[in-house]
Design an enzyme around this catalytic site. Sequence first.
Site, PDB file in Angstrom:
ATOM      1  N   ASP A 125       0.863  -1.167   0.000  1.00 13.66           N
ATOM      2  CA  ASP A 125       0.000   0.000   0.000  1.00 13.66           C
ATOM      3  C   ASP A 125       0.906   1.227   0.000  1.00 13.66           C
ATOM      4  O   ASP A 125       1.652   1.440   0.957  1.00 13.66           O
ATOM      5  CB  ASP A 125      -0.860  -0.034   1.277  1.00 13.66           C
ATOM      6  CG  ASP A 125      -2.232   0.561   1.082  1.00 13.66           C
ATOM      7  OD1 ASP A 125      -2.299   1.650   0.500  1.00 13.66           O
ATOM      8  OD2 ASP A 125      -3.213  -0.055   1.517  1.00 13.66           O
ATOM      9  N   ASP A 227      -2.997   4.709  -2.272  1.00 15.94           N
ATOM     10  CA  ASP A 227      -4.038   5.284  -1.438  1.00 15.94           C
ATOM     11  C   ASP A 227      -4.525   6.622  -2.007  1.00 15.94           C
ATOM     12  O   ASP A 227      -3.716   7.450  -2.435  1.00 15.94           O
ATOM     13  CB  ASP A 227      -3.450   5.509  -0.031  1.00 15.94           C
ATOM     14  CG  ASP A 227      -4.493   5.817   1.014  1.00 15.94           C
ATOM     15  OD1 ASP A 227      -5.338   4.948   1.265  1.00 15.94           O
ATOM     16  OD2 ASP A 227      -4.446   6.928   1.589  1.00 15.94           O
ATOM     17  N   GLU A 290      -6.574   3.719  -5.784  1.00 14.24           N
ATOM     18  CA  GLU A 290      -7.820   3.797  -5.021  1.00 14.24           C
ATOM     19  C   GLU A 290      -8.556   5.068  -5.427  1.00 14.24           C
ATOM     20  O   GLU A 290      -8.031   6.175  -5.227  1.00 14.24           O
ATOM     21  CB  GLU A 290      -7.545   3.850  -3.503  1.00 14.24           C
ATOM     22  CG  GLU A 290      -8.848   3.816  -2.714  1.00 14.24           C
ATOM     23  CD  GLU A 290      -8.793   4.470  -1.338  1.00 14.24           C
ATOM     24  OE1 GLU A 290      -9.654   4.176  -0.513  1.00 14.24           O
ATOM     25  OE2 GLU A 290      -7.904   5.320  -1.109  1.00 14.24           O
ATOM     26  N   HIS A 351     -11.435  -2.492   3.497  1.00 14.02           N
ATOM     27  CA  HIS A 351     -11.329  -2.173   4.922  1.00 14.02           C
ATOM     28  C   HIS A 351     -11.992  -0.846   5.296  1.00 14.02           C
ATOM     29  O   HIS A 351     -11.871  -0.409   6.442  1.00 14.02           O
ATOM     30  CB  HIS A 351      -9.847  -2.137   5.306  1.00 14.02           C
ATOM     31  CG  HIS A 351      -9.116  -1.043   4.588  1.00 14.02           C
ATOM     32  ND1 HIS A 351      -8.901  -1.065   3.231  1.00 14.02           N
ATOM     33  CD2 HIS A 351      -8.589   0.121   5.028  1.00 14.02           C
ATOM     34  CE1 HIS A 351      -8.269   0.036   2.871  1.00 14.02           C
ATOM     35  NE2 HIS A 351      -8.070   0.777   3.953  1.00 14.02           N
ATOM     36  N   ASP A 352     -12.614  -0.188   4.340  1.00 15.40           N
ATOM     37  CA  ASP A 352     -13.274   1.092   4.616  1.00 15.40           C
ATOM     38  C   ASP A 352     -14.795   1.020   4.524  1.00 15.40           C
ATOM     39  O   ASP A 352     -15.472   2.005   4.830  1.00 15.40           O
ATOM     40  CB  ASP A 352     -12.802   2.158   3.609  1.00 15.40           C
ATOM     41  CG  ASP A 352     -11.342   2.511   3.798  1.00 15.40           C
ATOM     42  OD1 ASP A 352     -10.866   2.502   4.948  1.00 15.40           O
ATOM     43  OD2 ASP A 352     -10.673   2.793   2.782  1.00 15.40           O
TER      44      ASP A 352
HETATM   45  C1  NOJ Z   1      -7.993   5.450   2.252  1.00 16.19           C
HETATM   46  C2  NOJ Z   1      -7.745   4.258   3.114  1.00 16.19           C
HETATM   47  O1  NOJ Z   1      -8.274   3.117   2.493  1.00 16.19           O
HETATM   48  C3  NOJ Z   1      -8.342   4.553   4.462  1.00 16.19           C
HETATM   49  O2  NOJ Z   1      -8.354   3.420   5.286  1.00 16.19           O
HETATM   50  C4  NOJ Z   1      -7.569   5.672   5.079  1.00 16.19           C
HETATM   51  O3  NOJ Z   1      -8.164   6.043   6.310  1.00 16.19           O
HETATM   52  C5  NOJ Z   1      -7.537   6.889   4.166  1.00 16.19           C
HETATM   53  N1  NOJ Z   1      -7.266   6.554   2.802  1.00 16.19           N
HETATM   54  C6  NOJ Z   1      -6.476   7.848   4.593  1.00 16.19           C
HETATM   55  O4  NOJ Z   1      -5.229   7.303   4.257  1.00 16.19           O
END
Ligand code: NOJ
Length: 559
Positions: A125, A227, A290, A351-352
């Site tokens: 990542d 990210d 992402e 994971h979000d």
């Molecule tokens: C996206 C990530 O997937 C998330 O988990 C994170 O909190 C934010 N970016 C900030 O890096």
Amino acid sequence: MDEEGAAMDALAERTTSDHTTTEIASGRPAPWWQTGILYQIYPRSFQDANGDGIGDLAGILRRLPHLVELGVDALWLSPIFPSPMADFGYDIADYTGIDPIFGTLDDFDALLAAAHGHGLKVLLDLVPNHTSDHHPWFEESRSSRDNPKRDWYIWRDPAPDGGPPTNWLSEFGGSAWEFDPATGQYYYHAFLKAQPDLNWRNPKVREAVHDVMRFWLKRGVDGFRVDVIWHLIKDEEFRDNPPNPDWRPGRPPVESVVPLYTTDRPEVHDVIAGMRRVVEEFEERVLIGEIYLPIERLVAYYGTDLSGAHLPFNFALLNAPWDARRIAQLVEEYEASLPSGGWPNWVLGNHDRPRVGSRIGREQLRVAAMLLLTLRGTPTIYYGEEIGMVDVAIPPDRVRDPYEKNVPGIGVGRDGCRTPMQWERGESAGFTEAEPWLPTAADSDVENVENQRDDAGSLFNLYRRLIALRRRRPALTRGSYEPIAASGDLLVYVRSLDQDRIMVALNLGAEPVSLTVRGAVSNGRILVSSSADRDGEEVVGEIYLRSHEGAVVGLDPAP
Ligand code: NOJ
């Protein structure tokens, strides 16, 4: 031996060479990231090996056989770098180290070597939008206005009233500007104030992060998931974002403005092309972005002449209403929007976001698996999806997610989808011998890898059968997509490459459905049925599906 048996055998006999480049029926070699399947590991929650209740690299190493058994091709690790863990590793204090919670660089090298030994690629990542406020770059930057690293971050004078320079909002609540009394300016942070944004207009920042990428690529890492790649460039004129007339209380505060000047700026594509060039300095590496944007904006991230991300993550299924027609429409919209040569991809969870089973109901998990693994494009599986893990309710005193802490009570918390992997019966589901950092699911004695491995009709074995079939059938890895029907709860499509033709029929509802099939799609045999009890059944002129059922049908050659 029947088709399915052959597919399982192919899986068992798989060798390293299967994973590099696959020669497909049309004769054109395809890169591994097109034919392969990605698997996301959230390292804190996969396997604890040192008894501190938090997952680590040695734990992942121990569990590699699970990934081999499942049949995936690459693992992507959420951040493992030194971090104060304000955002659980997305606040990085050193881009080229390993946080002691997870292990050491030696542990990482051992994991990489073992993964490669199994024919598995490893993706890291990359978090280039921001660092931790404890990163030495930021510590220097904030030390004085004339520090050489001042311009590595985004500093602005206060507005005339002393307030923040613009109305830009943090994703995690409140203003995105933090006043730093020592130097009398504000710095910008799209996320926590502990995550200051780097200034990607500064060529020195670009060079520094490119060197970070090279550090890992030289070590043998197979690529990056980048990210919030669509956040990297902000408006040069620092214009206020317009208000969002559709925002209502109860929605995340960040949505009260339209992020017109803070994300998806035109100049970002040049930055991504720069990263892509670094990745291209090495053989067979991949760059994944992402990006949460509507499809028409998302596809711009393939870049002019495909100079951008190899795979801009397609999150369309994360929010899609679970409705046959709507899903068919979004697949068609996505397919129609892809640039020439742009390779598609699909994601059900990460994971979000709430886990797929919590969104669509557990009874639809088999149908969702079939969809993910038979659509055209690279699938990504989020750890635990293969056993149907759902969100765990987190008691208030165990909330860890900073987003939930900052913006409580409206359902934005991400802890529920980050709970320990459910490996086996017993305390903490085999994840740890200590108290796990997040609670384990209450039903982990039932829903776990150990139980499902032994059950031929389990979701885990459905994933295995689908993955094995996908690997074996060029129509599924590389074939075209043709919609056949989308009405009521029934979704039917055909994948084909040369003579290889496969029909996928999904029942997204609780009532049985049937469809008369004619012409070239009328006859075939079920290769994989979602409950494993109809494999081998003949299909002649009609496809019938029970409640919540799916079937992958090998079609007879066209006459
Ligand atoms: C996206 C990530 O997937 C998330 O988990 C994170 O909190 C934010 N970016 C900030 O890096």
